[in-house]
Design an enzyme around this catalytic site. Structure first.
Site, PDB file in Angstrom:
ATOM      1  N   ARG A   1      27.303  42.653  35.352  1.00 59.34           N
ATOM      2  CA  ARG A   1      26.113  42.130  34.697  1.00 59.34           C
ATOM      3  C   ARG A   1      26.445  41.184  33.541  1.00 59.34           C
ATOM      4  O   ARG A   1      25.762  40.194  33.304  1.00 59.34           O
ATOM      5  CB  ARG A   1      25.287  43.315  34.175  1.00 59.34           C
ATOM      6  CG  ARG A   1      23.849  42.997  34.225  1.00 59.34           C
ATOM      7  CD  ARG A   1      22.951  44.157  33.968  1.00 59.34           C
ATOM      8  NE  ARG A   1      21.653  43.562  33.816  1.00 59.34           N
ATOM      9  CZ  ARG A   1      20.725  43.526  34.741  1.00 59.34           C
ATOM     10  NH1 ARG A   1      20.938  44.088  35.903  1.00 59.34           N
ATOM     11  NH2 ARG A   1      19.586  42.933  34.520  1.00 59.34           N
ATOM     12  N   ASN A  55       8.032  36.005  26.537  1.00 58.87           N
ATOM     13  CA  ASN A  55       7.823  36.665  27.832  1.00 58.87           C
ATOM     14  C   ASN A  55       6.338  36.985  27.994  1.00 58.87           C
ATOM     15  O   ASN A  55       5.607  37.071  26.995  1.00 58.87           O
ATOM     16  CB  ASN A  55       8.634  37.966  27.886  1.00 58.87           C
ATOM     17  CG  ASN A  55       8.688  38.591  29.275  1.00 58.87           C
ATOM     18  OD1 ASN A  55       8.326  37.966  30.269  1.00 58.87           O
ATOM     19  ND2 ASN A  55       9.152  39.824  29.337  1.00 58.87           N
ATOM     20  N   THR A  56       5.913  37.161  29.217  1.00 59.06           N
ATOM     21  CA  THR A  56       4.560  37.645  29.475  1.00 59.06           C
ATOM     22  C   THR A  56       4.645  38.886  30.353  1.00 59.06           C
ATOM     23  O   THR A  56       5.484  38.968  31.255  1.00 59.06           O
ATOM     24  CB  THR A  56       3.675  36.559  30.121  1.00 59.06           C
ATOM     25  OG1 THR A  56       2.360  37.097  30.325  1.00 59.06           O
ATOM     26  CG2 THR A  56       4.220  36.057  31.440  1.00 59.06           C
ATOM     27  N   HIS A  57       3.763  39.850  30.065  1.00 61.04           N
ATOM     28  CA  HIS A  57       3.823  41.144  30.760  1.00 61.04           C
ATOM     29  C   HIS A  57       2.405  41.565  31.152  1.00 61.04           C
ATOM     30  O   HIS A  57       1.476  41.437  30.339  1.00 61.04           O
ATOM     31  CB  HIS A  57       4.450  42.197  29.830  1.00 61.04           C
ATOM     32  CG  HIS A  57       4.559  43.536  30.471  1.00 61.04           C
ATOM     33  ND1 HIS A  57       5.455  43.813  31.477  1.00 61.04           N
ATOM     34  CD2 HIS A  57       3.852  44.677  30.280  1.00 61.04           C
ATOM     35  CE1 HIS A  57       5.304  45.068  31.877  1.00 61.04           C
ATOM     36  NE2 HIS A  57       4.341  45.614  31.164  1.00 61.04           N
ATOM     37  N   ASP A  80      13.135  40.744  22.648  1.00 62.54           N
ATOM     38  CA  ASP A  80      14.243  41.310  21.867  1.00 62.54           C
ATOM     39  C   ASP A  80      15.149  42.067  22.827  1.00 62.54           C
ATOM     40  O   ASP A  80      15.054  41.892  24.048  1.00 62.54           O
ATOM     41  CB  ASP A  80      13.715  42.167  20.702  1.00 62.54           C
ATOM     42  CG  ASP A  80      13.024  43.433  21.161  1.00 62.54           C
ATOM     43  OD1 ASP A  80      13.020  43.709  22.391  1.00 62.54           O
ATOM     44  OD2 ASP A  80      12.478  44.154  20.304  1.00 62.54           O
ATOM     45  N   GLY A 107      15.178  45.143  23.727  1.00 61.11           N
ATOM     46  CA  GLY A 107      14.581  46.251  24.466  1.00 61.11           C
ATOM     47  C   GLY A 107      13.836  45.784  25.712  1.00 61.11           C
ATOM     48  O   GLY A 107      13.789  44.601  26.031  1.00 61.11           O
ATOM     49  N   ASP A 127      10.548  45.031  27.031  1.00 62.70           N
ATOM     50  CA  ASP A 127       9.170  44.701  26.640  1.00 62.70           C
ATOM     51  C   ASP A 127       8.799  45.291  25.276  1.00 62.70           C
ATOM     52  O   ASP A 127       7.662  45.730  25.056  1.00 62.70           O
ATOM     53  CB  ASP A 127       8.178  45.187  27.716  1.00 62.70           C
ATOM     54  CG  ASP A 127       8.417  44.510  29.056  1.00 62.70           C
ATOM     55  OD1 ASP A 127       8.827  43.337  29.062  1.00 62.70           O
ATOM     56  OD2 ASP A 127       8.194  45.158  30.093  1.00 62.70           O
TER      57      ASP A 127
HETATM   58  C1  GAR Z   1       3.119  38.139  35.923  1.00 65.12           C
HETATM   59  O1  GAR Z   1       1.932  38.897  36.002  1.00 65.12           O
HETATM   60  C2  GAR Z   1       4.006  38.646  34.799  1.00 65.12           C
HETATM   61  O2  GAR Z   1       3.296  39.200  33.733  1.00 65.12           O
HETATM   62  C3  GAR Z   1       4.807  39.689  35.492  1.00 65.12           C
HETATM   63  O3  GAR Z   1       5.117  39.136  36.728  1.00 65.12           O
HETATM   64  C4  GAR Z   1       4.004  38.336  37.137  1.00 65.12           C
HETATM   65  C5  GAR Z   1       4.548  37.037  37.651  1.00 65.12           C
HETATM   66  O4  GAR Z   1       3.559  36.328  38.317  1.00 65.12           O
HETATM   67  N1  GAR Z   1       5.972  40.026  34.727  1.00 65.12           N
HETATM   68  C6  GAR Z   1       6.414  41.277  34.566  1.00 65.12           C
HETATM   69  O5  GAR Z   1       5.938  42.217  35.136  1.00 65.12           O
HETATM   70  C7  GAR Z   1       7.580  41.407  33.602  1.00 65.12           C
HETATM   71  N2  GAR Z   1       7.770  42.763  33.222  1.00 65.12           N
HETATM   72  P1  GAR Z   1       3.789  34.803  38.743  1.00 65.12           P
HETATM   73  O6  GAR Z   1       5.192  34.750  39.412  1.00 65.12           O
HETATM   74  O7  GAR Z   1       2.697  34.518  39.703  1.00 65.12           O
HETATM   75  O8  GAR Z   1       3.737  33.975  37.510  1.00 65.12           O
END
Ligand code: GAR
Length: 217
Positions: free
Chosen positions: A80, A122-124, A156, A158, A160
């Site tokens: 990794r 990031n987006t979650h 960061d 961690g 999320d």
């Molecule tokens: C999104 O909803 C994002 O929040 C999620 O993957 C999806 C990607 O959608 N990410 C996670 O779950 C990260 N932990 P996309 O490929 O259609 O943009």
């Protein structure tokens, strides 16, 4: 490592933030960023898309938009740490001001975070700190929450756990399954991500403890 296409940085528009967008999936958030970045007032431009796997819709979206792409697949590395260093090298080629994880489903190690920490967003698809990890939508549904949503945060070390930039809520409907709920979350997630990436690119970002602060003051 499978590298695709030119490893030459795309020319930056003067005065705009250079975004490297990292993806693992369908790329709907990438598409939303690409729909915004042609407007000079947006203040940021996607200069490359980097994935941890090939054959994904997100890479097709990037290629259709004429954006350089690279794939750095973990299976091509002994461990990794080597993968992490290679991803950092690949991303660095594009001289990003900001890195946006738009559905990127791998965790970074010390090398990547040491190089780019504090400028990764990031987006979650859940309201953090609830339901972190790879299955935020599924876990929220299984728990039985009535309201969930999405979170845009600074990365960061961690999973999320980084300081939160913005959140939006989505009501869970009685007949939702993971797919229907995720679709409705994505509908609010995309404009939220676009808005906050633009704000960070235009106005700057600093982190004070748990707080991510956007603005020049
Ligand atoms: C999104 O909803 C994002 O929040 C999620 O993957 C999806 C990607 O959608 N990410 C996670 O779950 C990260 N932990 P996309 O490929 O259609 O943009």
């Amino acid at each position: 490592m499978t590298h695709e296409t030119p490893q030459r940085p795309a020319p930056a528009t003067r005065g705009t933030g250079r975004l490297v967008v990292m993806v693992s999936g369908t790329g709907s958030n990438l598409a939303a960023l690409l729909a915004a970045h042609d407007d000079p007032a947006y203040g940021a431009r996607v200069v490359a898309v980097v994935a941890d796997r090939g054959n994904i819709r997100a890479l097709e979206i990037a290629r259709e938009a004429g954006i350089p792409t690279a794939v750095v697949s973990i299976k091509d590395f002994d461990d990794r740490a080597s993968w992490d260093a290679a991803v950092a090298e690949t991303v660095a080629v594009f001289s990003p001001d900001l890195i946006v994880l738009a559905g990127f489903m791998k965790l970074f190690g010390d090398t990547f975070l040491g190089r780019f920490g504090g400028r990764i967003v990031n987006t979650h698809p859940a309201l953090l700190p609830s339901f972190p990890g790879a299955h935020g939508v599924r876990d929220a549904l299984a728990y039985g929450v009535k309201v969930t949503g999405c979170t845009v945060m600074v990365v960061d070390e961690g999973v999320d756990t980084g300081p939160i930039l913005a959140q939006a809520t989505v009501a869970v409907e009685p007949d939702d399954d993971e797919a229907t709920l995720h679709e409705r979350i994505k509908a609010v997630e995309q404009p939220l991500l676009v808005e906050w990436v633009g704000r960070v690119a235009r106005d700057g970002l600093r982190v004070e403890g748990r707080h991510a602060i956007v603005g020049r003051s």
